[in-house]
Design an enzyme around this catalytic site. Structure first.
Site, mmCIF file in Angstrom:
data_model
loop_
_atom_site.group_PDB
_atom_site.id
_atom_site.type_symbol
_atom_site.label_atom_id
_atom_site.label_comp_id
_atom_site.label_asym_id
_atom_site.label_seq_id
_atom_site.Cartn_x
_atom_site.Cartn_y
_atom_site.Cartn_z
ATOM 1 N N HIS A 123 -43.723 11.742 45.297
ATOM 2 C CA HIS A 123 -43.390 11.042 44.059
ATOM 3 C C HIS A 123 -44.641 10.312 43.589
ATOM 4 C CE1 HIS A 123 -41.401 8.909 40.963
ATOM 5 N NE2 HIS A 123 -41.389 7.746 41.564
ATOM 6 N N TRP B 19 -35.281 17.980 34.652
ATOM 7 C CA TRP B 19 -35.470 18.580 35.959
ATOM 8 C C TRP B 19 -34.630 19.863 36.065
ATOM 9 C CZ3 TRP B 19 -36.143 13.424 35.213
ATOM 10 C CH2 TRP B 19 -37.174 12.777 35.907
ATOM 11 N N ASP C 298 -43.498 1.849 37.845
ATOM 12 C CA ASP C 298 -43.001 3.219 37.903
ATOM 13 C C ASP C 298 -42.121 3.458 36.688
ATOM 14 O OD1 ASP C 298 -42.011 5.697 38.520
ATOM 15 O OD2 ASP C 298 -41.297 5.172 40.522
ATOM 16 N N CYS D 264 -42.059 13.339 37.321
ATOM 17 C CA CYS D 264 -42.701 12.092 37.736
ATOM 18 C C CYS D 264 -44.201 11.988 37.438
ATOM 19 C CB CYS D 264 -42.413 11.778 39.203
ATOM 20 S SG CYS D 264 -43.288 12.814 40.393
ATOM 21 N N TYR E 185 -39.246 19.655 43.634
ATOM 22 C CA TYR E 185 -40.086 18.683 44.349
ATOM 23 C C TYR E 185 -39.300 17.433 44.695
ATOM 24 C CZ TYR E 185 -40.834 15.443 40.417
ATOM 25 O OH TYR E 185 -40.665 14.519 39.429
#
Ligand code: CA
Ligand code: CA
Lengths: 732, 732
Positions: free
Chosen positions: A381, A287, A404, A322, A564
């Site tokens: 997400h 990220w 997830d 994600c 984000y």
């Protein structure tokens, strides 16, 4: 302590010899030959007189794409030469003997074997018999017997192990068992079967089944809840090598073969293994904005490239955020036959350890205290839902389950999540495994504004109970439209059912903010603006004073470039207007100019601007606040094709892009791929000057007939999330 | 694919910059100074006129062992100079100002800070106020104010974070906050509090509380269920450095500071972190018999040596087996104030992925097929219970919880287990987190004997439903006697409640063996023998024929040296007697001689011999079987003390051992330690010849008054599990 204790100089030797009777069978790639002749012990002298018994000349797995098996098992789309079938459903194979088969005298079995140390009681060795008197968990029958050729029908048990099985044909003689040699071309993949009512992944809805198992074309939603963006994705679950790569993911996780019959265990392991944390899993998260040593998360156009790279290098693939985790997970699910879909939750609460509270800290003047505000709410997400029964939970919690793979700082200390029953989340049944509490918090947290006092304590000044989990979207079955499934996760805001669920959740220790500060008389709304990246625009603050007195507000308006994930990169705007509102006067508007040059040089990642306006009413001390995410719309890529759209005929893909900005774009990557027509491909441009255009023309040869798409992305540090696609139908 | 894609040459750079607003606070060792003067922003020119406000001259934490705080908080036993208190209970400190405190004018607070980036809303920054009008989650009051000295009473919230807090005293002035510098000697440890009804670890039973929090002297049960052995253990939770080592365990796990208030999260993380798998945790397991580069699991006498080595080297300590994991886990629990105890489950089903079935495969003659029998039943297994409320489960499942740090091949793919509610296990509520299903299988699996047919299939011939989980033992509170707590885990065998629970468990997908083969007419029992290691003995097989006909049985009797895990090391005995039984004739006895020389050279680890007798009745095909674990009793170590048993007076420990065998013992380690009197110490003898004696005399100086023990072990490759101890009471 005495001096002569041995000190470890080399890494300590560790042995598990006394720990277990045999090493666990945890790799589908492990093979152990079964003997060609297995004597029964009472052997006559000399070679056994086997002449009178059947000999096996040939075994035909009937594995062609158009043959009797694959179309019926919905597996003809896999770019794979082996037989692929789904459990709980009959398939056929042909055995040619050296003479006609005599049912009354001859005894033969088709044997299926998986992993090392195959065992009948572990379900890793399955002999299939064709007589009614003798049957194993996989029923068998003679479909047809003509001359020396016997067609055998075999139904793998609906709860059998999923993976690649080795096949033998064995003839039982009084002296022992004679069997065929292993031949890799006869291996058979057995998959989950959403079409079979006895399979735990059975999905009754025809459209959902087609979409969530067979569709390779995906749409992933992102952006903001009131300005949703979407991007295409090629799941590529049928691409060459992808099925083997998915089995390899389980092998790399060291997942015991015997657990691979259970979709609960398979999806739980996958949620851990798809990220690289703990286990050198499939995808490395990043990220940070610097993707020099890999592919930018925004640049990928499909999953197969990622899975194939992982299975060939056996190292994590760089990089993911994600939606990449969710998209690759979805490929894994659909490829193995577990119905799966990618969902997007807008305003997702994160990193708060399953608390139901996200705190925003204001200083004593009503301005955001950035240093002390550490909780984040992600603009969106993405996670996955997969469909299965849940025999480990009380009745009624089967169906869609959340999994997830995005690594998060969970209280559990491990980077994985789910499967958690969507219905359990909706009903606040947080005690049910696995990780229901965490997902509940992602869609139900309150946003709590707290004002920091001089002595370091905090006072709650505003609670927003509807910001988080504003909307959950997934693609509609069979169409490219959005499907709002928020009501799968939550009851309607303010309904009596919602109240009951929140009380239930509190019973399980998930406390909400109790303070309810008095509602003030000044209201503030920031209106939506749609902006193309590179444009200047105006931000409008609408005030409303419902009191009978004049109100004056010291406002602080922050504009930040954000990831984000909601994490602030840099501030590009700060204004502190003083606003005076007449009594009962509605609709005072404050307009703030946002010049493009202010934010353009600071853009990161996905182009989101985040505005927060907070302030304090002088007369009453009321805190007013409003938040707004502005998703900057990006220019489009144009994707066109030319040529005859026919299998194996040459076609051309034409991808065009015009740099609409006044600045140059450097190190630009364009990627393109299309299910069944073009494997992932990319081109690098070191420079696309301001206002100039580039065109990439690439030939391709469609492999498969039917409707499909060509999807492209353009990515560089200054401009991400540029996508384009075109639909086409390939004639056979 | 194009040629110019950058290839990763160096390890990929990964950044979480856009992932979270701040790095997580996950180390208690992290410190960040709080400023000595924190201005409010509106400063007059020049230095602020602080003279008129309180200045802090001294802060006294009243931390002596006999002072006002420690004895009341039951923390005076810790060999630690800092203040140690338990949450939910008031403690006092003294602040000396430069002038008398004036409640009406002066504003001061005692501030508690833990970890990096302390925050009020995260509970990592807590100011304590002494006025009724202004209170924080930790109530404060002025107990006494004499001259310039103020005694402050502070009650840490009963759900506050457990760990080492930094303490400041802060005076609020109109210009800002003036505070003391950080002084490490004022740090205060805040622990869980089983004495406080509002704490989630509150334990109402006085005797259990004393035993499970304050007792350092442990007894761990092992051996066989009908021939239980025991060994002493020094938990040493109050030893110098152990408390810091326990906090370090959580730091090494990267456990977020904010989670350290919750005993569920603390014990779950610890169950993962106490083994070295996945995370370089505390203890390296070794079941191999070669312990050259570490300490043999049987040789340890206490926990503190292990925890101190881990915290100083930051590397896993070599080596552990289940009782070492459980004993060190117990130290961790008691040290932090969570009631904990070690329990032993006799005949524990393992490695079967939570199935309720352990298969033993026989060939077609009734002989055990060792190659195909891969499930194991451990002769015993030790785990921990810890006491707490379970707000994450429905009401009623609080109380004792199973946690287990021994790494096992769980279906979950991670090496940790629990906390699982003991009551949920008893009632078959397997859907409740965490890992209840796995523990349920450990105490409830059936042993299924299966006969292998010629075609590779298996037929169930015998099901033993009562072998596994035969008995669960723990030490009685306040006494050195065994406490049978089997009924905490299971209803009585054959009771209607038991049937209901098994049905419940089946609802949650834990299937038992359904086949119930007909009971035969031949019964077989192997009788118990108690044997001293090195002795020859007789094994007796009692047959009983309840039919009216003659029965002849082909028997196979195997004698194996086994690890405590049930894994076979080597076979030392194989007999195949043919037994003929007259009709209705009870009590035919077959005696098998077991000479010492046959097993002595093959002994491994803990000296267990495992006998299995199986056979087939010729007339009926009935399979008869019996199993018997013979725990070889070891010679004792003699431990004596001499001298005046008084604090700080010199005493002597005399440890004597006579080699009773006809062979020499090589590389012998003798270890000794005693809570409060002697730190862990050891001596190495390269040779103890046959029949000879060794005596080790070691001086020691008791540190603490009260009853205690000196515990010793002797360990070498040919003889393990030799223990001895003596009790003594130290006068003050
Ligand atoms: Ca992982
Ligand atoms: Ca571990």
């Amino acid at each position: 302590m005495s001096a002569n204790e041995p000190v470890a100089k080399t890494p300590p030797k560790v042995s598990q010899r006394g720990r277990a009777a045999a090493p666990p069978a945890n790799s589908n790639a492990d093979k152990k030959e079964v003997p060609e002749f297995e004597p029964f012990g009472l052997m006559p002298r000399g070679p056994p007189p086997l002449v009178e018994f059947l000999d096996i000349l040939e075994v035909d797995m009937l594995q062609t794409q158009s043959g009797v098996n694959k179309p019926h098992h919905n597996t003809h789309m896999y770019a794979n030469d082996r037989l692929i079938v789904r459990r709980g459903q009959e398939f056929q194979l042909k055995v040619t003997f050296d003479r006609p088969y005599k049912p009354s005298e001859d005894k033969f079995a088709v044997e299926f074997v998986i992993g090392s140390s195959p065992q009948f009681n572990k379900g890793t060795y399955v002999p299939v018999f064709v007589t009614k008197e003798r049957q194993s968990p996989w029923p068998g029958r003679v479909v047809d017997s003509t001359d020396s050729v016997v067609t055998v029908g075999i139904t793998p048990a609906p709860d059998c192990i999923v993976g690649k099985w080795r096949v033998y044909v064995a003839v039982t003689t009084p002296y022992g068992i004679r069997r065929t040699k292993w031949d890799e071309s006869r291996d058979v993949y057995v998959l989950f079967n959403p079409w079979a009512p006895a399979d735990s992944v059975f999905l009754d809805d025809y459209n959902e089944r087609l979409e969530c198992v067979l569709n390779e074309l995906g749409v992933i939603y992102h952006g903001a809840f009131d300005d949703v963006a979407e991007r295409p994705w090629n799941f590529g679950q049928f691409d060459y090598g992808v099925l083997d790569a998915c089995l390899f993911v389980m092998d790399q996780a060291g997942m015991p073969i015997t657990n691979r019959s259970d979709p609960i265990k398979v999806t739980r392991i996958a949620s851990a293994m798809l990220n690289s944390r703990d286990d050198d899993g499939v995808l490395e998260g990043n990220w940070g904005g610097d993707y020099t040593y890999g592919v930018a998360p925004t640049s990928w156009t499909g999953s197969s490239e990622i899975l194939l790279q992982f299975s060939s290098t056996k190292r994590p693939v760089c990089y993911a955020q994600c939606w990449v985790y969710a998209a690759v997970f979805n490929t894994f699910l659909r490829c193995l036959g577990i119905p799966g879909r990618v969902v997007t939750n807008f305003f997702s609460a994160h990193d708060n350890n399953g608390d139901l509270r996200t705190d925003i800290i204001l200083d004593d003047k009503g301005k955001i205290d950035k240093l002390r505000t550490v909780d984040t709410i992600w603009n969106y997400h993405c996670w996955n839902e997969c469909f299965m029964t849940r025999p480990d939970l009380p009745l009624g919690f089967g169906g869609w389950q959340v999994v997830d793979a995005t690594p998060q700082e969970t209280s559990d200390g491990m980077y994985r999540c789910g499967p958690a029953s969507v219905l359990a989340i909706k009903h606040g049944q947080l005690c049910f495994q696995f990780d229901a509490r965490f997902v509940f918090a992602e869609v139900n947290s309150d946003v709590v504004f707290k004002s920091r006092n001089r002595d370091g304590t905090l006072t709650t000044v505003k609670v927003n109970t509807s910001h988080v989990g504003r909307m959950v979207l997934t693609k509609s079955p069979g169409q490219d439209t959005r499907r709002d499934i928020t009501d799968h996760y939550k009851f309607k805001e303010g309904s009596p059912e919602e109240r009951t669920v929140l009380e239930k959740a509190e019973e399980y220790g998930s406390e909400r903010e109790k303070a309810s500060p008095p509602k003030g008389d000044v209201e503030l709304v920031m209106s939506l603006v749609e902006v193309l990246v590179g444009d200047s625009f105006e931000l409008k603050l609408q005030f409303n004073n419902t009191s009978n007195q004049t109100r004056s507000v010291d406002m602080y308006v922050n504009g930040n470039v954000v990831y984000y994930t909601g994490v602030t990169s840099s501030e590009f705007l700060f204004k502190s207007p003083e606003v005076t509102l007449g009594p009962k006067k509605a609709g005072k508007e404050v307009v703030i100019q946002v010049p493009a040059k202010d934010y353009m040089r600071k853009l990161v990642e996905q182009a989101n601007l985040h505005f927060i306006a907070t302030g304090k009413v002088k007369e009453t001390g009321q805190i007013v606040s409003a938040m707004r995410v502005v998703t900057l719309h990006t220019p489009k890529l144009t994707v066109e094709v030319s040529g005859t759209a026919k299998v194996s005929e040459k076609m051309l893909a034409i991808i065009k892009f015009t740099n609409p900005f006044k600045f140059h774009l450097e190190d630009v990557y364009v990627r393109v791929e299309g299910p069944g027509i073009m494997p992932p491909n990319f081109k690098h441009y070191s420079l696309v000057t301001a206002g100039s255009s580039v065109t990439w023309t690439e030939p391709f040869y469609p492999r498969r007939a039917g409707p499909t798409r060509l999807m492209a992305s353009l990515d560089c540090a200054a401009l991400r999330q540029v996508y384009g696609q075109t639909e086409l139908t390939i004639e056979p």
